[in-house]
Design a protein around this motif. Structure first.
Motif, PDB file in Angstrom:
ATOM      1  N   GLN A 215       0.841  -1.190   0.000  1.00  0.00           N
ATOM      2  CA  GLN A 215       0.000   0.000   0.000  1.00  0.00           C
ATOM      3  C   GLN A 215       0.882   1.247   0.000  1.00  0.00           C
ATOM      4  O   GLN A 215       1.859   1.330   0.733  1.00  0.00           O
ATOM      5  CB  GLN A 215      -0.902   0.005   1.224  1.00  0.00           C
ATOM      6  N   VAL A 216       0.510   2.194  -0.826  1.00  0.00           N
ATOM      7  CA  VAL A 216       1.284   3.430  -0.929  1.00  0.00           C
ATOM      8  C   VAL A 216       0.920   4.356   0.214  1.00  0.00           C
ATOM      9  O   VAL A 216      -0.250   4.636   0.450  1.00  0.00           O
ATOM     10  CB  VAL A 216       1.012   4.118  -2.277  1.00  0.00           C
ATOM     11  N   GLN A 217       1.937   4.812   0.923  1.00  0.00           N
ATOM     12  CA  GLN A 217       1.720   5.792   1.983  1.00  0.00           C
ATOM     13  C   GLN A 217       2.527   7.050   1.686  1.00  0.00           C
ATOM     14  O   GLN A 217       3.660   6.961   1.206  1.00  0.00           O
ATOM     15  CB  GLN A 217       2.120   5.214   3.338  1.00  0.00           C
ATOM     16  N   LEU A 218       1.948   8.189   1.994  1.00  0.00           N
ATOM     17  CA  LEU A 218       2.595   9.476   1.767  1.00  0.00           C
ATOM     18  C   LEU A 218       2.769  10.172   3.112  1.00  0.00           C
ATOM     19  O   LEU A 218       1.807  10.276   3.892  1.00  0.00           O
ATOM     20  CB  LEU A 218       1.732  10.349   0.849  1.00  0.00           C
ATOM     21  N   VAL A 219       3.976  10.661   3.371  1.00  0.00           N
ATOM     22  CA  VAL A 219       4.262  11.311   4.649  1.00  0.00           C
ATOM     23  C   VAL A 219       4.849  12.693   4.377  1.00  0.00           C
ATOM     24  O   VAL A 219       5.933  12.807   3.800  1.00  0.00           O
ATOM     25  CB  VAL A 219       5.235  10.481   5.500  1.00  0.00           C
ATOM     26  N   GLU A 220       4.122  13.719   4.823  1.00  0.00           N
ATOM     27  CA  GLU A 220       4.575  15.097   4.623  1.00  0.00           C
ATOM     28  C   GLU A 220       5.388  15.586   5.811  1.00  0.00           C
ATOM     29  O   GLU A 220       5.215  15.111   6.943  1.00  0.00           O
ATOM     30  CB  GLU A 220       3.381  16.046   4.444  1.00  0.00           C
ATOM     31  N   SER A 221       6.239  16.554   5.551  1.00  0.00           N
ATOM     32  CA  SER A 221       6.988  17.231   6.606  1.00  0.00           C
ATOM     33  C   SER A 221       7.384  18.612   6.100  1.00  0.00           C
ATOM     34  O   SER A 221       7.241  18.912   4.911  1.00  0.00           O
ATOM     35  CB  SER A 221       8.229  16.426   6.999  1.00  0.00           C
ATOM     36  N   GLY A 222       7.877  19.440   7.019  1.00  0.00           N
ATOM     37  CA  GLY A 222       8.395  20.741   6.614  1.00  0.00           C
ATOM     38  C   GLY A 222       7.495  21.921   6.926  1.00  0.00           C
ATOM     39  O   GLY A 222       7.887  23.072   6.713  1.00  0.00           O
ATOM     40  N   GLY A 223       6.300  21.654   7.415  1.00  0.00           N
ATOM     41  CA  GLY A 223       5.417  22.752   7.770  1.00  0.00           C
ATOM     42  C   GLY A 223       5.938  23.507   8.990  1.00  0.00           C
ATOM     43  O   GLY A 223       6.872  23.074   9.661  1.00  0.00           O
ATOM     44  N   GLY A 224       5.319  24.645   9.266  1.00  0.00           N
ATOM     45  CA  GLY A 224       5.725  25.428  10.416  1.00  0.00           C
ATOM     46  C   GLY A 224       5.101  26.798  10.391  1.00  0.00           C
ATOM     47  O   GLY A 224       4.176  27.058   9.618  1.00  0.00           O
ATOM     48  N   SER A 225       5.616  27.666  11.245  1.00  0.00           N
ATOM     49  CA  SER A 225       5.113  29.039  11.349  1.00  0.00           C
ATOM     50  C   SER A 225       6.189  30.004  10.876  1.00  0.00           C
ATOM     51  O   SER A 225       7.335  29.916  11.326  1.00  0.00           O
ATOM     52  CB  SER A 225       4.732  29.347  12.793  1.00  0.00           C
ATOM     53  N   VAL A 226       5.798  30.902   9.982  1.00  0.00           N
ATOM     54  CA  VAL A 226       6.735  31.902   9.475  1.00  0.00           C
ATOM     55  C   VAL A 226       6.023  33.241   9.368  1.00  0.00           C
ATOM     56  O   VAL A 226       4.791  33.304   9.364  1.00  0.00           O
ATOM     57  CB  VAL A 226       7.310  31.524   8.098  1.00  0.00           C
ATOM     58  N   GLN A 227       6.794  34.287   9.259  1.00  0.00           N
ATOM     59  CA  GLN A 227       6.221  35.606   9.024  1.00  0.00           C
ATOM     60  C   GLN A 227       6.020  35.821   7.535  1.00  0.00           C
ATOM     61  O   GLN A 227       6.671  35.176   6.691  1.00  0.00           O
ATOM     62  CB  GLN A 227       7.137  36.681   9.593  1.00  0.00           C
ATOM     63  N   ALA A 228       5.114  36.726   7.216  1.00  0.00           N
ATOM     64  CA  ALA A 228       4.864  37.059   5.815  1.00  0.00           C
ATOM     65  C   ALA A 228       6.165  37.447   5.127  1.00  0.00           C
ATOM     66  O   ALA A 228       6.995  38.157   5.709  1.00  0.00           O
ATOM     67  CB  ALA A 228       3.853  38.197   5.721  1.00  0.00           C
ATOM     68  N   GLY A 229       6.325  36.948   3.906  1.00  0.00           N
ATOM     69  CA  GLY A 229       7.546  37.194   3.166  1.00  0.00           C
ATOM     70  C   GLY A 229       8.591  36.100   3.327  1.00  0.00           C
ATOM     71  O   GLY A 229       9.579  36.073   2.588  1.00  0.00           O
ATOM     72  N   GLY A 230       8.366  35.214   4.280  1.00  0.00           N
ATOM     73  CA  GLY A 230       9.305  34.141   4.528  1.00  0.00           C
ATOM     74  C   GLY A 230       9.132  32.968   3.584  1.00  0.00           C
ATOM     75  O   GLY A 230       8.298  32.994   2.666  1.00  0.00           O
ATOM     76  N   SER A 231       9.918  31.915   3.829  1.00  0.00           N
ATOM     77  CA  SER A 231       9.921  30.738   2.961  1.00  0.00           C
ATOM     78  C   SER A 231       9.838  29.463   3.786  1.00  0.00           C
ATOM     79  O   SER A 231      10.275  29.421   4.938  1.00  0.00           O
ATOM     80  CB  SER A 231      11.198  30.695   2.123  1.00  0.00           C
ATOM     81  N   LEU A 232       9.276  28.453   3.173  1.00  0.00           N
ATOM     82  CA  LEU A 232       9.251  27.102   3.731  1.00  0.00           C
ATOM     83  C   LEU A 232       9.378  26.117   2.584  1.00  0.00           C
ATOM     84  O   LEU A 232       8.965  26.413   1.458  1.00  0.00           O
ATOM     85  CB  LEU A 232       7.946  26.822   4.479  1.00  0.00           C
ATOM     86  N   LYS A 233       9.917  24.939   2.888  1.00  0.00           N
ATOM     87  CA  LYS A 233       9.964  23.877   1.890  1.00  0.00           C
ATOM     88  C   LYS A 233       9.298  22.643   2.468  1.00  0.00           C
ATOM     89  O   LYS A 233       9.730  22.112   3.490  1.00  0.00           O
ATOM     90  CB  LYS A 233      11.398  23.551   1.479  1.00  0.00           C
ATOM     91  N   LEU A 234       8.243  22.211   1.825  1.00  0.00           N
ATOM     92  CA  LEU A 234       7.539  21.006   2.229  1.00  0.00           C
ATOM     93  C   LEU A 234       8.106  19.801   1.503  1.00  0.00           C
ATOM     94  O   LEU A 234       8.506  19.888   0.333  1.00  0.00           O
ATOM     95  CB  LEU A 234       6.048  21.129   1.919  1.00  0.00           C
ATOM     96  N   SER A 235       8.115  18.675   2.191  1.00  0.00           N
ATOM     97  CA  SER A 235       8.568  17.417   1.598  1.00  0.00           C
ATOM     98  C   SER A 235       7.494  16.360   1.775  1.00  0.00           C
ATOM     99  O   SER A 235       6.737  16.380   2.746  1.00  0.00           O
ATOM    100  CB  SER A 235       9.857  16.941   2.276  1.00  0.00           C
ATOM    101  N   CYS A 236       7.452  15.455   0.830  1.00  0.00           N
ATOM    102  CA  CYS A 236       6.534  14.317   0.905  1.00  0.00           C
ATOM    103  C   CYS A 236       7.308  13.089   0.448  1.00  0.00           C
ATOM    104  O   CYS A 236       7.816  13.071  -0.682  1.00  0.00           O
ATOM    105  CB  CYS A 236       5.322  14.551   0.020  1.00  0.00           C
TER     106      CYS A 236
END
Length: 124
Positions: free
Chosen positions: A1-22
């Motif tokens: 069975q295929v499972q997908l696991v996300e990570s990389g979320g969080g809290s940032v201020q406007a104008g900032g950056s984040l990178k999500l992974s799956c």
């Protein structure tokens, strides 16, 4: 069975950056498409970006020029680089996969495997 696991979320201020992974739990054989969706409280789930088997991408108008979707087949990984984040980007972000097809868009009904989500919060 295929499972997908996300990570990389969080809290940032406007104008900032984040990178999500799956990360996909198994090797997928044959064509498949992947995408990122998001859902804010009280709103419907919306497609953010998708990537086809051949690497073609589609972006929602609201994120064009700010977000970049990519995948690494060797690592079974899907990524979403998010720059110039805005408070309206605040949502739970989900990774999704559509197996056995060459092309897919940003409609949730096209995807048959989903991750549990990772929260992104952008403050002003």
């Amino acid at each position: 069975q295929v499972q997908l696991v996300e990570s990389g979320g969080g809290s940032v201020q406007a104008g900032g950056s984040l990178k999500l992974s799956c990360i996909v739990s198994t090797v997928i054989y044959g064509p498949y498409c992947m995408a990122w969706f998001r859902q804010a409280p009280g709103k419907e789930r919306e497609g953010v970006a998708s990537i086809d088997t051949d690497g073609s991408t589609i972006y929602a108008d609201s994120v064009k020029g700010r977000f970049t979707i990519s995948k690494d087949n060797a690592k079974n990984g899907l990524y979403l680089q998010m720059n110039s984040l805005k408070p309206e980007d605040t949502a739970m972000y989900y990774c999704a996969a559509a197996l056995g097809i060459w092309h897919a868009g940003l409609e949730s009904r096209e995807y048959n495997h989903w991750g549990q989500g990772t929260q992104v919060t952008v403050s002003s």
